[in-house]
Design an enzyme around this catalytic site. Structure first.
Site, short mmCIF file in Angstrom:
data_model
loop_
_atom_site.label_atom_id
_atom_site.label_comp_id
_atom_site.label_asym_id
_atom_site.label_seq_id
_atom_site.Cartn_x
_atom_site.Cartn_y
_atom_site.Cartn_z
N PHE A 1 0.82 -1.22 0.00
CA PHE A 1 0.00 0.00 0.00
C PHE A 1 0.86 1.27 0.00
O PHE A 1 0.35 2.38 0.10
CB PHE A 1 -1.00 -0.01 1.16
CG PHE A 1 -2.21 -0.88 0.91
CD1 PHE A 1 -2.45 -1.46 -0.34
CD2 PHE A 1 -3.13 -1.14 1.93
CE1 PHE A 1 -3.58 -2.25 -0.57
CE2 PHE A 1 -4.26 -1.93 1.70
CZ PHE A 1 -4.49 -2.49 0.45
N ASP B 1 -0.84 -9.82 -3.79
CA ASP B 1 0.38 -9.07 -4.10
C ASP B 1 0.02 -7.76 -4.80
O ASP B 1 0.70 -7.31 -5.72
CB ASP B 1 1.36 -9.90 -4.94
CG ASP B 1 2.75 -9.27 -5.04
OD1 ASP B 1 3.00 -8.29 -4.32
OD2 ASP B 1 3.56 -9.77 -5.83
O1 DOR Z 1 5.67 -7.47 -8.95
C1 DOR Z 1 5.98 -7.17 -7.81
N1 DOR Z 1 5.86 -5.92 -7.34
N2 DOR Z 1 6.49 -8.11 -7.00
C2 DOR Z 1 7.00 -7.80 -5.79
O2 DOR Z 1 7.42 -8.67 -5.10
C3 DOR Z 1 7.07 -6.41 -5.34
C4 DOR Z 1 6.02 -5.63 -5.95
C5 DOR Z 1 6.19 -4.16 -5.73
O3 DOR Z 1 6.36 -3.76 -4.59
O4 DOR Z 1 6.09 -3.39 -6.68
#
Ligand code: DOR
Length: 435
Positions: free
Chosen positions: A54, A300
């Site tokens: 977030f 995620d």
């Molecule tokens: O695709 C991703 N974006 N994988 C991650 O582990 C981190 C995340 C990000 O924080 O942008």
């Protein structure tokens, strides 16, 4: 109601912030109660998402807790667990507690924040309170924020000494760097996004996750491997129910939904780490969810701005917003026969509560917190940009038609979302863990 493996007719009485009664034979005397007739709709426990980003503090041009939690409420997610790759990174107890204050001030849904692991903060990590913090998080492969833990000695000590759940991002950095070097040699600056699953390859995932599982077995670590994206990795995890497992795994909605065929149409909007891979990988992950090798399904949720996502492959960050559409997408997969409704509820509501030892959420049970979501399984709609709550203002699902719609979401008995509107005055609670 869909709860604990069954779908059945029942009445639910909520009093204050808790579920007072669940009755299949009518609720009886509930004088003064406001009645909601939900015939033909389905009541589910609020979903618990164990992996979101977030972006607060420091990266709030992408997302913030107010917007992210509003999007979660609109998507039927009543509890989130948030990652430490913010700015500053959550690497001290003081910074961690500051995040909890931010959560209390602005989160519409219930919240928990992971303590971040770096190469040099083990002392701080080991001071984390197991009863008020969801877990520890280590990146064993670099992603947004560069929080790589790559010192072998640190890793060994971390796995040996971790006193609580350790969640990891597993992709082998050396393999990724070498694949990237070869891609640059071949394509120069113009690497097509279709190369993403070759650069952040299945081999990179397996090398890292198998190493982590071996370390966890050696030291008895309580290990949770996040966002499994390959068929090969599934053999690392035991099938069957969660009870007694020391090593668990999570799958994310995008790896269950998209395949490498979608890069052609969605481009960098579906660039994630780990990468979305082949149809065979997606099928294997779906099977893994059904067999119990994958214990929970999460998002995620990791927003970046459209300007950032429009950059060429090499500079475009990985990640995208998902909390608002994860439950509708999973309910769509249930409609397609990929999962049952009960499996969706098991993996998104019950199992996260069990896996993290949350004793009073994740189920529709008397005495539990009234985190509830009412869905219509037959109300087709199309995802458009104007209905989005995430601050980044775009979705990888734009144009997607879903048949299921979230009608209402209650957080601790309070109506946080109804008929397309989030009540931004509702505040969630810091989640407690019975450990
Ligand atoms: O695709 C991703 N974006 N994988 C991650 O582990 C981190 C995340 C990000 O924080 O942008």
């Amino acid at each position: 109601m869909v709860n604990e493996g069954c779908t059945f007719r029942a009445d639910v009485l909520v009093h204050g912030d808790r579920i007072e009664r669940v009755a299949t034979e009518g609720i009886g005397n509930a004088r003064g109660a406001k009645e909601i007739i939900a015939t033909r709709h389905h009541l589910l426990p609020g979903a618990i998402d164990d992996q979101v980003h977030f972006r607060e503090p420091g990266l709030t041009h992408k997302e913030d807790i107010a917007h992210g939690s509003a999007a979660a409420a609109a998507g039927g997610i009543t509890t989130f667990m948030e990652m430490p790759n913010t700015k500053p990174q959550t690497l001290t107890q003081e910074l961690l507690e500051k995040k909890y204050k931010l959560g209390a001030m602005s989160s519409v849904v219930n919240f928990s924040f992971y303590m971040g692991v770096a190469n040099d903060n083990l002392d701080e990590v080991l001071r984390t309170d197991t009863r008020t913090v969801c877990g520890l998080k280590a990146f064993l492969g670099s992603s947004t924020g560069n929080m790589l833990v790559d010192d072998p000695l640190t890793l060994d000590q971390l796995f040996r000494q971790a006193h609580m759940l350790l969640a990891i991002h597993a992709e082998d950095e050396g393999t990724i760097r070498e694949n990237m070097r070869m891609a640059v040699a071949r394509w120069g600056e113009d690497i097509p996004v279709e190369e993403h699953p070759c650069i952040r390859s299945a081999e990179a995932c397996y090398l890292s996750s198998s190493h982590a599982v071996a370390l966890a077995k050696e030291h008895g670590t309580r290990l949770h491997v996040l966002h499994i994206s390959t068929a090969e990795e599934l053999a690392l995890f035991a099938p069957g129910p969660l009870i007694g497992k020391r090593i668990t795994a999570e799958a994310c909605v995008h790896h269950l939904w998209f395949t490498d065929a979608d890069y052609h149409t969605r481009g960098t909007l579906i660039k994630w780490n780990p990468a979305v891979k082949s149809n065979a990988d997606r099928e294997a992950i779906r099977q893994g969810v059904k067999e119990g090798r994958i214990d929970v399904v999460a998002t995620d949720h990791a927003p970046h701005t459209l300007e950032e996502k429009a950059m060429p492959y090499g500079r475009c960050p990985s990640g995208g917003p998902l909390v608002q559409h994860a439950l509708p997408a999973m309910l769509e997969l249930a409609r397609q026969g990929v999962f049952t409704l009960e499996q969706v509820v098991e993996k998104m509501c019950h199992a996260p509560a069990r896996l993290f030892n949350i004793s009073d959420r994740g189920f529709i049970r008397e005495g539990h917190k009234a985190d509830l979501v009412l869905v219509d399984l037959d109300a087709p709609w199309t995802v458009t940009r104007d209905g989005l709550w995430s601050k980044c203002g775009w979705s990888p699902f734009e144009g997607q038609r879903f048949h299921s719609r979230v009608l209402r979401t209650w957080v601790n008995g309070r109506l946080a979302y109804a008929d397309g509107k989030v009540d931004t005055g509702v505040r969630g609670e810091r989640v407690r863990f019975e450990r």
